[in-house]
Design an enzyme around this catalytic site. Structure first.
Site, mmCIF file in Angstrom:
data_model
loop_
_atom_site.group_PDB
_atom_site.id
_atom_site.type_symbol
_atom_site.label_atom_id
_atom_site.label_comp_id
_atom_site.label_asym_id
_atom_site.label_seq_id
_atom_site.Cartn_x
_atom_site.Cartn_y
_atom_site.Cartn_z
ATOM 1 N N LYS A 266 32.293 29.565 40.531
ATOM 2 C CA LYS A 266 33.231 29.942 41.585
ATOM 3 C C LYS A 266 33.195 28.910 42.721
ATOM 4 O O LYS A 266 33.537 27.769 42.492
ATOM 5 C CB LYS A 266 32.904 31.362 42.052
ATOM 6 N N ASP B 6 23.389 38.859 44.547
ATOM 7 C CA ASP B 6 24.415 37.999 43.940
ATOM 8 C C ASP B 6 25.208 37.402 45.108
ATOM 9 O O ASP B 6 25.964 38.090 45.786
ATOM 10 C CB ASP B 6 25.312 38.850 43.025
HETATM 11 C C1 LIG Z 1 32.098 35.463 38.005
HETATM 12 C C2 LIG Z 1 30.995 36.260 38.585
HETATM 13 C C3 LIG Z 1 29.800 36.477 37.869
HETATM 14 C C4 LIG Z 1 29.607 35.983 36.450
HETATM 15 O O1 LIG Z 1 29.549 34.598 36.366
HETATM 16 P P1 LIG Z 1 30.066 33.726 35.110
HETATM 17 O O2 LIG Z 1 29.855 32.336 35.564
HETATM 18 O O3 LIG Z 1 31.483 34.098 34.865
HETATM 19 O O4 LIG Z 1 29.193 34.118 33.954
HETATM 20 C C5 LIG Z 1 28.793 37.192 38.488
HETATM 21 N N1 LIG Z 1 28.938 37.690 39.733
HETATM 22 C C6 LIG Z 1 30.071 37.509 40.443
HETATM 23 C C7 LIG Z 1 30.166 38.084 41.822
HETATM 24 C C8 LIG Z 1 31.126 36.804 39.890
HETATM 25 O O5 LIG Z 1 32.259 36.646 40.594
#
Ligand SMILES: *Cc1c(COP(=O)(O)O)cnc(C)c1O
Length: 388
Positions: free
Chosen positions: A202, A177
């Site tokens: 983000k 991730d």
């Molecule tokens: C926000 C986030 C997610 C999930 O993403 P969404 O767009 O809110 O579904 C997954 N991993 C990390 C590290 C995040 O900050």
């Protein structure tokens, strides 16, 4: 001329070819849900129906794949939709996810509350304990290793190269991730990861105005095989991003490099300024020499990112008070936008993991440091801390 364009050149030009009909420099947004073929079975450029494919989504996917140094990208309606597609495309009931015990709370909730009910189990553990990770992956059912680095909100940095070796030695896939680092700061595919996943909500979107997610895969035959599975999952389930969301994400990506430079500079200045502050027990930022994985972060990342966590001497009451006392740091969920955000994970982003192994300390505040003038941000935090 260099053979490979640099990061920001890719970000601005790849997948963004000048429109063939009108010469529009910014490719048009395609809202049409359906596409007329040149006669039955004769698709124009492969498009027939919006769930299966859309030119605006393709433009984003081409751009994303190039920026991660991969060959295939899939744009989803959210980061969690992207994660769900990976798990369901690549795992089967009876298999298990091995993951960090400080993963994003929403990822853990997805695996633990949704996938476990369909027979895919999970084992959270400390990813810095490589022997434990290897021992877990030796079990035949452990098919996928899930890594988030830097982690949210503890800012732990995990050795992607080492864990890729451990995963592959045990016939498991490594998923990274890359939401916190972004492809500008860290390229997991080049370090051996099989799959990269993003919440593009983000930093990639970058302006807190579009929810989205992405899966990116590498360039070899194994990646092509995974891509076929993810593509079919996306097509058959349909958690795609809409055209306007894809367009906004593309627009965000074009400025990712310059934004990240400023996020990193501001975050470093704040981390350095507040380390040692009498009201602060600990500043968690990979760029600080005091960070336990500072050397690893230096080797693995171009720079250290825009996220800083602080733990307060005054415990939960102090954390709550500071969280509600800032002016420019807006108290809100999410991260990665141009504006600075303040988050109290224990009760906000990570409320769903309270009481589990993934619980976050009660005295911790997570700062998403924006690209405002850093002196204003430092003063804002100083004022809030002086009020304790
Ligand atoms: C926000 C986030 C997610 C999930 O993403 P969404 O767009 O809110 O579904 C997954 N991993 C990390 C590290 C995040 O900050």
């Amino acid at each position: 001329m260099s053979e490979q364009p640099g990061f920001s050149t890719h970000a601005i030009h790849t997948g963004q070819e000048v429109d063939q009909v009108f010469g529009a420099v910014v490719p048009p947004v395609h809202f049409s849900t359906t596409y007329a073929p040149d006669g039955i079975g004769n698709l124009r450029n492969g498009y027939d129906y919006g769930r299966a494919g859309n030119p605006t989504r393709t433009a984003l996917q081409v751009q994303l794949a190039a920026l991660e140094g991969g060959n295939h990208a899939f744009s989803f309606g959210s980061g969690l939709a992207a994660e769900d597609a990976i798990i369901r495309a690549l795992l089967r009931p009876g298999q298990r996810i091995v993951m960090g015990n400080d993963a994003y709370g929403g990822s853990f909730r997805l695996f633990d509350k949704i996938h476990s009910a369909w027979g895919v189990a999970n084992t959270p553990l400390d990813l810095s304990d490589h022997a434990r990770v290897a021992a877990e992956l030796e079990n035949d059912d452990a098919a996928l290793l899930w890594v988030e680095t830097p982690s949210n909100p503890l800012m732990a940095v995990t050795d992607i190269t080492a864990l890729a070796e451990i995963a592959h030695a045990n016939k498991a896939l490594l998923v990274v991730d890359n939401t916190f680092a972004t492809p500008y700061l860290q390229q997991p595919l080049s370090l051996g990861a099989d799959v990269v996943v993003h919440s593009t909500t983000k930093y990639i979107g970058g302006h807190s105005d579009v929810v989205g997610g992405a899966v990116v895969l590498g360039s070899d035959d194994a990646a092509a095989d995974l891509a076929e599975k993810v593509a079919f999952q996306q097509f058959a389930v349909g958690a795609v991003s809409g055209p306007l969301d894809a367009y906004l994400t593309t627009r965000g990506l074009k400025t990712l490099g310059v934004r990240m430079d400023r996020h990193c500079a501001n975050a470093a200045a704040i981390a350095e300024h507040f380390e040692g502050h009498p009201a602060i027990e600990r500043v968690l930022y990979p760029g600080l020499a005091s960070h336990p994985q500072h050397e690893l972060a230096t080797a693995q990342m171009r720079n250290f990112g825009g996220m800083v966590s602080i733990q307060l001497v005054g415990g939960e009451p102090a954390a709550r008070k500071v969280a509600e006392a800032t002016r420019f740091f807006i108290l809100a969920e999410s991260l990665g936008g141009v504006e600075s955000l303040m988050n109290y994970p224990h009760e906000m982003t990570h409320a769903s993991v309270r009481g589990t192994e993934l619980a976050v300390p009660e005295n911790l505040l997570r700062l998403s440091v924006g690209i405002e003038d850093v002196t204003d941000l430092v003063e804002d935090l100083e004022r809030a801390l002086a009020g304790l």
